[in-house]
Design a protein around this motif. Sequence first.
Motif, mmCIF file in Angstrom:
data_model
loop_
_atom_site.group_PDB
_atom_site.id
_atom_site.type_symbol
_atom_site.label_atom_id
_atom_site.label_comp_id
_atom_site.label_asym_id
_atom_site.label_seq_id
_atom_site.Cartn_x
_atom_site.Cartn_y
_atom_site.Cartn_z
ATOM 1 N N HIS A 97 0.838 -1.207 0.000
ATOM 2 C CA HIS A 97 0.000 0.000 0.000
ATOM 3 C C HIS A 97 0.871 1.254 0.000
ATOM 4 O O HIS A 97 0.406 2.331 -0.354
ATOM 5 C CB HIS A 97 -0.922 0.012 1.224
ATOM 6 N N ARG A 119 -10.844 7.705 0.847
ATOM 7 C CA ARG A 119 -11.419 6.916 1.938
ATOM 8 C C ARG A 119 -10.713 5.591 2.192
ATOM 9 O O ARG A 119 -10.777 5.073 3.291
ATOM 10 C CB ARG A 119 -12.894 6.622 1.642
ATOM 11 N N GLY A 120 -10.102 4.996 1.177
ATOM 12 C CA GLY A 120 -9.469 3.702 1.371
ATOM 13 C C GLY A 120 -8.896 3.167 0.078
ATOM 14 O O GLY A 120 -9.132 3.721 -0.994
ATOM 15 N N ASN A 122 -7.754 -0.769 -1.833
ATOM 16 C CA ASN A 122 -7.570 -2.212 -1.883
ATOM 17 C C ASN A 122 -6.548 -2.507 -2.962
ATOM 18 O O ASN A 122 -6.605 -1.906 -4.044
ATOM 19 C CB ASN A 122 -8.873 -2.940 -2.248
ATOM 20 N N ASN A 146 -13.987 -1.868 2.851
ATOM 21 C CA ASN A 146 -13.762 -0.745 1.928
ATOM 22 C C ASN A 146 -14.808 -0.743 0.817
ATOM 23 O O ASN A 146 -15.371 0.300 0.479
ATOM 24 C CB ASN A 146 -12.368 -0.811 1.311
ATOM 25 N N ASN A 149 -18.351 0.236 2.208
ATOM 26 C CA ASN A 149 -18.457 1.454 3.004
ATOM 27 C C ASN A 149 -19.427 2.405 2.294
ATOM 28 O O ASN A 149 -19.096 3.003 1.273
ATOM 29 C CB ASN A 149 -17.091 2.102 3.176
#
Length: 177
Positions: A97, A119-120, A122, A146, A149
């Motif tokens: 990541h 926000r996120g 993957n 994720n 959400n």
Amino acid sequence: MNSKLFLSLLFLFLIGLLPISDGQKSLVQADELALQPAVYLPYVSYSPLHPFEAEVIRLVNLERDEAGCQPLTLNAHLHEAAFLHSKDMGDNGYFSHTGRDGSSFSQRARRAGYTGSPRGENIAAGYGSPASVMNGWMKSTGHRNNILNCNSTEIGVGYYYAGKGYGHYWTQVFGRD
């Protein structure tokens, strides 16, 4: 080839129903070619998506619909951030990541011009199809959270085939406008 036939073939290619070949093997499995139910996929005006990226968005929105969430809208800046991260991982033989420059997903989204709230993220590698990568993400609590959400409103998906390492590299970046 007349323009009507060309546009029809282009449409099938872009939505992933026309098989893609690298000259040696099919890059789309036969079971993935079956027609799927109609699902919201926002119009993309800035550039065509790889059919695998469009299919991941469609599958994400199917999962979100089942969970009672609104569909995500494709965002060009998040798409750029996601694709460039997948490409960087594939080209440079790492899986993380954290970017090689130490960047986080939110920093990469901002660098790509995203003005919303990241926000996120993957990431996945080694999965050869949209269905298989989505299956992997949905079996992982953090990745599933994720995707489901309901506070996220936008998405960018990046797919890159490196031909080495894990081969297939995937990134999803979620945001809220």
